[in-house]
Motif scaffolding. Sequence first.
Motif, PDB file in Angstrom:
ATOM      1  N   SER A  14       0.793  -1.218   0.000  1.00 37.27           N
ATOM      2  CA  SER A  14       0.000   0.000   0.000  1.00 37.27           C
ATOM      3  C   SER A  14       0.831   1.277   0.000  1.00 37.27           C
ATOM      4  CB  SER A  14      -0.921   0.005   1.223  1.00 37.27           C
ATOM      5  OG  SER A  14      -0.129  -0.057   2.384  1.00 37.27           O
ATOM      6  N   PRO A  16       3.327   3.224  -2.148  1.00 40.74           N
ATOM      7  CA  PRO A  16       4.030   3.288  -3.420  1.00 40.74           C
ATOM      8  C   PRO A  16       5.353   4.015  -3.313  1.00 40.74           C
ATOM      9  CG  PRO A  16       2.235   4.863  -3.392  1.00 40.74           C
ATOM     10  CD  PRO A  16       2.149   4.088  -2.113  1.00 40.74           C
ATOM     11  N   TYR A  26       3.624   0.796  -7.997  1.00 46.67           N
ATOM     12  CA  TYR A  26       2.970  -0.173  -7.127  1.00 46.67           C
ATOM     13  C   TYR A  26       3.452  -1.586  -7.423  1.00 46.67           C
ATOM     14  CZ  TYR A  26      -0.292   3.606  -6.176  1.00 46.67           C
ATOM     15  OH  TYR A  26      -0.848   4.791  -5.809  1.00 46.67           O
ATOM     16  N   TYR A  88       3.563  -0.100 -12.392  1.00 49.75           N
ATOM     17  CA  TYR A  88       3.696  -1.351 -11.654  1.00 49.75           C
ATOM     18  C   TYR A  88       5.094  -1.925 -11.843  1.00 49.75           C
ATOM     19  CZ  TYR A  88      -1.390  -1.174 -11.601  1.00 49.75           C
ATOM     20  OH  TYR A  88      -2.687  -0.782 -11.426  1.00 49.75           O
TER      21      TYR A  88
END
Length: 132
Positions: A14, A16, A26, A88
């Motif tokens: 949670s 980043p 993330y 990501y």
Amino acid sequence: MNDQLTKPETKAESTPAESRARVPVYRPLTDIVETDDGVSLMLEMPGVGADDLDISLERRVLTIRGTVRIFRPENVELAHLEYGEGDYERAFTLSEDLDPERIEAELRNGVLTLSLPRAEQKLPKKIAVKTA
């Protein structure tokens, strides 16, 4: 899970980290399924297109990076945001019994599925003896 994969990098789910582009990065949620034939990874990467994926393998470390293209319709003001927009990144160390040459990747509906097949066992070679 046995030694097919080791634990991924330790980034908080949670919290980043900031990337060079000043966009949060993330760690995508991942399901791992192991069978006799190999391992499948299913990573949730909403907003990432196939052209925005970078999957690399170096020294048995599989690294997955996805860039999100933020789309906002013109003349629309955001009233509520359900998830944070960002890129990501995730990495896994592969075990020796997986075949890096046969890895396959498929992206469908925001889920990246990687198939990591097991290496074929090398059988002892039988040497035939010829007679004259």
